[in-house]
Design a protein around this motif. Structure first.
Motif, PDB file in Angstrom:
ATOM      1  N   ASP A 140       0.649  -1.155  -0.024  1.00 15.77           N
ATOM      2  CA  ASP A 140       0.362  -0.211   0.082  1.00 15.77           C
ATOM      3  C   ASP A 140       0.861   1.529  -0.011  1.00 15.77           C
ATOM      4  OD1 ASP A 140      -2.759  -1.148   0.106  1.00 15.77           O
ATOM      5  OD2 ASP A 140      -2.708  -1.323   1.692  1.00 15.77           O
ATOM      6  N   ILE A 141       1.910   1.001   0.718  1.00 16.29           N
ATOM      7  CA  ILE A 141       2.265   2.333   0.854  1.00 16.29           C
ATOM      8  C   ILE A 141       3.364   2.797  -0.774  1.00 16.29           C
ATOM      9  CG2 ILE A 141       5.119   3.323   1.634  1.00 16.29           C
ATOM     10  CD1 ILE A 141       3.999   2.155   4.390  1.00 16.29           C
ATOM     11  N   ILE A 142       3.249   1.386  -1.242  1.00 19.07           N
ATOM     12  CA  ILE A 142       4.567   1.699  -2.172  1.00 19.07           C
ATOM     13  C   ILE A 142       3.500   2.380  -3.148  1.00 19.07           C
ATOM     14  CG2 ILE A 142       5.336   0.428  -4.469  1.00 19.07           C
ATOM     15  CD1 ILE A 142       6.850  -1.667  -2.397  1.00 19.07           C
ATOM     16  N   LEU A 143       2.675   1.140  -3.748  1.00 21.49           N
ATOM     17  CA  LEU A 143       1.982   1.902  -4.482  1.00 21.49           C
ATOM     18  C   LEU A 143       0.882   3.743  -3.579  1.00 21.49           C
ATOM     19  CD1 LEU A 143      -0.633  -1.092  -4.257  1.00 21.49           C
ATOM     20  CD2 LEU A 143       0.632   0.192  -6.601  1.00 21.49           C
ATOM     21  N   GLN A 144       1.060   4.135  -2.670  1.00 19.86           N
ATOM     22  CA  GLN A 144       0.203   5.093  -2.440  1.00 19.86           C
ATOM     23  C   GLN A 144       1.924   6.295  -3.295  1.00 19.86           C
ATOM     24  OE1 GLN A 144      -2.544   6.865  -2.279  1.00 19.86           O
ATOM     25  NE2 GLN A 144      -3.703   4.629  -2.830  1.00 19.86           N
ATOM     26  N   PHE A 145       2.721   6.322  -2.566  1.00 20.36           N
ATOM     27  CA  PHE A 145       4.244   6.739  -2.931  1.00 20.36           C
ATOM     28  C   PHE A 145       4.424   6.647  -4.793  1.00 20.36           C
ATOM     29  CE2 PHE A 145       8.638   7.216  -3.981  1.00 20.36           C
ATOM     30  CZ  PHE A 145       8.773   8.179  -2.932  1.00 20.36           C
ATOM     31  N   PHE A 146       4.171   6.059  -5.612  1.00 20.44           N
ATOM     32  CA  PHE A 146       4.554   5.838  -6.396  1.00 20.44           C
ATOM     33  C   PHE A 146       3.257   5.921  -7.869  1.00 20.44           C
ATOM     34  CE2 PHE A 146       8.027   3.331  -5.928  1.00 20.44           C
ATOM     35  CZ  PHE A 146       8.835   4.154  -6.582  1.00 20.44           C
ATOM     36  N   GLY A 147       2.202   6.244  -6.749  1.00 20.95           N
ATOM     37  CA  GLY A 147       0.143   6.937  -7.173  1.00 20.95           C
ATOM     38  C   GLY A 147       0.810   8.174  -7.707  1.00 20.95           C
ATOM     39  N   ALA A 148       1.254   8.929  -6.039  1.00 19.05           N
ATOM     40  CA  ALA A 148       1.573   9.636  -5.654  1.00 19.05           C
ATOM     41  C   ALA A 148       2.590  10.936  -6.858  1.00 19.05           C
ATOM     42  CB  ALA A 148       1.490  10.301  -4.384  1.00 19.05           C
ATOM     43  N   ALA A 149       3.208   9.794  -7.093  1.00 17.48           N
ATOM     44  CA  ALA A 149       4.352  10.733  -8.117  1.00 17.48           C
ATOM     45  C   ALA A 149       3.911  10.890  -9.481  1.00 17.48           C
ATOM     46  CB  ALA A 149       5.978  10.266  -7.207  1.00 17.48           C
ATOM     47  N   VAL A 150       3.157   9.561  -9.581  1.00 15.24           N
ATOM     48  CA  VAL A 150       2.546  10.199 -11.156  1.00 15.24           C
ATOM     49  C   VAL A 150       1.612  11.301 -11.075  1.00 15.24           C
ATOM     50  CG1 VAL A 150       1.356   8.354 -13.358  1.00 15.24           C
ATOM     51  CG2 VAL A 150       3.363   7.876 -11.984  1.00 15.24           C
ATOM     52  N   VAL A 151       0.880  11.150 -10.297  1.00 13.90           N
ATOM     53  CA  VAL A 151      -0.419  12.120 -10.179  1.00 13.90           C
ATOM     54  C   VAL A 151       0.387  14.091 -10.366  1.00 13.90           C
ATOM     55  CG1 VAL A 151      -2.277  13.125  -9.451  1.00 13.90           C
ATOM     56  CG2 VAL A 151      -2.128  10.949  -9.716  1.00 13.90           C
ATOM     57  N   GLY A 152       1.007  13.907  -9.371  1.00 12.05           N
ATOM     58  CA  GLY A 152       1.946  15.120  -9.004  1.00 12.05           C
ATOM     59  C   GLY A 152       2.693  15.447 -10.182  1.00 12.05           C
ATOM     60  N   ALA A 153       3.258  14.489 -11.063  1.00  3.19           N
ATOM     61  CA  ALA A 153       3.928  14.694 -12.456  1.00  3.19           C
ATOM     62  C   ALA A 153       2.954  15.571 -12.961  1.00  3.19           C
ATOM     63  CB  ALA A 153       4.601  13.402 -12.373  1.00  3.19           C
ATOM     64  N   VAL A 154       1.931  14.626 -13.032  1.00  7.77           N
ATOM     65  CA  VAL A 154       1.216  15.231 -14.508  1.00  7.77           C
ATOM     66  C   VAL A 154       0.246  16.690 -13.965  1.00  7.77           C
ATOM     67  CG1 VAL A 154      -1.444  15.028 -15.452  1.00  7.77           C
ATOM     68  CG2 VAL A 154       0.941  12.761 -15.509  1.00  7.77           C
ATOM     69  N   GLU A 155       0.100  16.690 -12.361  1.00  4.89           N
ATOM     70  CA  GLU A 155      -0.553  18.334 -12.409  1.00  4.89           C
ATOM     71  C   GLU A 155       0.465  18.979 -12.443  1.00  4.89           C
ATOM     72  OE1 GLU A 155      -2.925  18.035  -8.328  1.00  4.89           O
ATOM     73  OE2 GLU A 155      -1.499  16.867  -8.271  1.00  4.89           O
ATOM     74  N   TRP A 156       2.637  19.023 -12.374  1.00  9.46           N
ATOM     75  CA  TRP A 156       3.287  20.215 -12.221  1.00  9.46           C
ATOM     76  C   TRP A 156       3.308  20.249 -14.265  1.00  9.46           C
ATOM     77  CZ3 TRP A 156       7.003  19.219 -15.640  1.00  9.46           C
ATOM     78  CH2 TRP A 156       8.174  20.391 -15.728  1.00  9.46           C
ATOM     79  N   TRP A 157       3.221  19.112 -14.861  1.00  9.43           N
ATOM     80  CA  TRP A 157       3.071  18.998 -16.411  1.00  9.43           C
ATOM     81  C   TRP A 157       2.228  20.607 -16.813  1.00  9.43           C
ATOM     82  CZ3 TRP A 157       1.490  16.721 -20.588  1.00  9.43           C
ATOM     83  CH2 TRP A 157       1.774  16.999 -21.443  1.00  9.43           C
ATOM     84  N   PHE A 158       1.118  19.906 -15.816  1.00 14.32           N
ATOM     85  CA  PHE A 158       0.015  21.247 -16.619  1.00 14.32           C
ATOM     86  C   PHE A 158      -0.248  22.805 -15.701  1.00 14.32           C
ATOM     87  CE2 PHE A 158      -2.626  16.774 -18.058  1.00 14.32           C
ATOM     88  CZ  PHE A 158      -2.869  17.309 -19.609  1.00 14.32           C
ATOM     89  N   LYS A 159       0.472  22.531 -14.392  1.00 17.34           N
ATOM     90  CA  LYS A 159       0.297  23.791 -14.007  1.00 17.34           C
ATOM     91  C   LYS A 159       1.274  24.675 -14.955  1.00 17.34           C
ATOM     92  CE  LYS A 159      -1.829  22.234  -9.493  1.00 17.34           C
ATOM     93  NZ  LYS A 159      -1.536  22.065  -8.179  1.00 17.34           N
ATOM     94  N   HIS A 160       2.343  24.031 -15.143  1.00 15.21           N
ATOM     95  CA  HIS A 160       3.421  25.242 -15.469  1.00 15.21           C
ATOM     96  C   HIS A 160       3.565  24.466 -17.690  1.00 15.21           C
ATOM     97  CE1 HIS A 160       4.831  24.411 -11.679  1.00 15.21           C
ATOM     98  NE2 HIS A 160       5.379  25.310 -12.515  1.00 15.21           N
ATOM     99  N   ASP A 161       1.773  24.888 -17.950  1.00 13.30           N
ATOM    100  CA  ASP A 161       1.698  24.843 -19.539  1.00 13.30           C
ATOM    101  C   ASP A 161       2.413  23.571 -20.042  1.00 13.30           C
ATOM    102  OD1 ASP A 161      -0.688  26.750 -19.182  1.00 13.30           O
ATOM    103  OD2 ASP A 161       1.073  28.604 -18.832  1.00 13.30           O
ATOM    104  N   MET A 162       2.862  22.755 -19.959  1.00 10.21           N
ATOM    105  CA  MET A 162       3.389  21.635 -20.683  1.00 10.21           C
ATOM    106  C   MET A 162       4.709  22.046 -20.718  1.00 10.21           C
ATOM    107  SD  MET A 162      -0.319  19.940 -22.147  1.00 10.21           S
ATOM    108  CE  MET A 162       0.618  20.396 -24.188  1.00 10.21           C
TER     109      MET A 162
END
Length: 181
Positions: A140-162
Motif C-alpha cells: 500500500d505504501i509503495i502504491l500510494q508513493f508512486f501513484g502520488a508521484a505520477v499524479v503530481g508529475a502530471v499536475e506539475w506538467w499542466f500547471k506549468h503549461d506543459m
C-alpha cells in the motif's frame, strides 16, 4: 449496438466542452445550466435530455476520461512503463483543457482522487513485495508513493503549461518507474 445520431453526438460534445471551458474560467459551483447551454449553443432542455444536472454532466465527463485511461493501460500492459507513459501523455496532451482544468482547480478534487485511484489500481499488478528490491515493504505504501508521484508529475506538467514535450515527461517518468517498481 445502436448507432447514435450525429446531432446527438455533436450536442453532447458541445455540452462537455462548454462545461470544461467554463470551469477553466470560474468555480464549478458558480456555473449554471444556463451558462452551459449558452456556451454550448443548445437549449437547456437538451442538457437535461442527456444529464440529470451539472453534477451528473461532470461525473460522466470524468468517467469517460478515467475509462479511456484504463483502456490505454490495458492496451499498453505488455509495454515498459516508459512505453506505456508515451500513450498516457499523448492522451493528456490531446485532452489538455480537460486535464489542466481538472488538476488546476480547487473544485476538481474529486477528479484528482479518481485519477490517483486509477493509477494505484493499474500499478498494483507491478508491485512485488515478496522478492527483489521491494521485499518486505508495504504494498500500500509503495502504491500510494508512486501513484502520488505520477499524479503530481502530471499536475506539475499542466500547471506549468506543459513546459516539456509529452514524450519527454513520459520517458522520464517511465524510466523512474521502471527503475523502482
Amino acid at each position: 449496438m445502436t448507432k447514435i445520431d450525429r446531432r446527438i453526438l455533436r450536442s453532447r460534445e458541445s455540452i462537455k466542452n462548454a462545461v470544461i471551458e467554463l470551469m477553466s474560467e470560474k468555480k464549478f459551483d458558480d456555473i449554471t445550466i444556463r451558462d452551459i447551454s449558452d456556451r454550448a449553443n443548445v437549449n437547456r432542455g437538451t442538457i437535461y435530455l442527456h444529464y440529470a444536472d451539472k453534477y451528473d454532466l461532470l461525473d460522466k465527463i470524468i468517467e469517460e476520461h478515467i475509462g479511456n485511461l484504463r483502456e490505454l493501460c490495458h492496451s499498453a500492459s505488455d509495454m515498459t512503463f516508459q512505453e506505456g507513459n508515451y500513450v498516457w501523455f499523448d492522451y493528456f496532451a490531446a485532452n489538455h483543457l480537460f486535464f489542466s482544468t481538472m488538476l488546476n482547480t480547487k473544485s476538481a478534487a474529486y477528479f484528482r482522487s479518481r485519477f490517483l485511484d486509477l493509477v494505484v489500481q493499474e500499478y498494483r499488478v507491478e508491485v512485488d513485495v515478496n522478492e527483489g528490491k521491494n521485499r518486505g515493504l508495504s504494498e500500500d505504501i509503495i502504491l500510494q508513493f508512486f501513484g502520488a508521484a505520477v499524479v503530481g508529475a502530471v499536475e506539475w506538467w499542466f500547471k506549468h503549461d506543459m513546459p516539456i514535450p509529452a514524450r519527454t515527461i513520459a520517458e522520464q517518468t517511465g524510466l523512474l518507474l521502471d527503475r523502482n517498481l
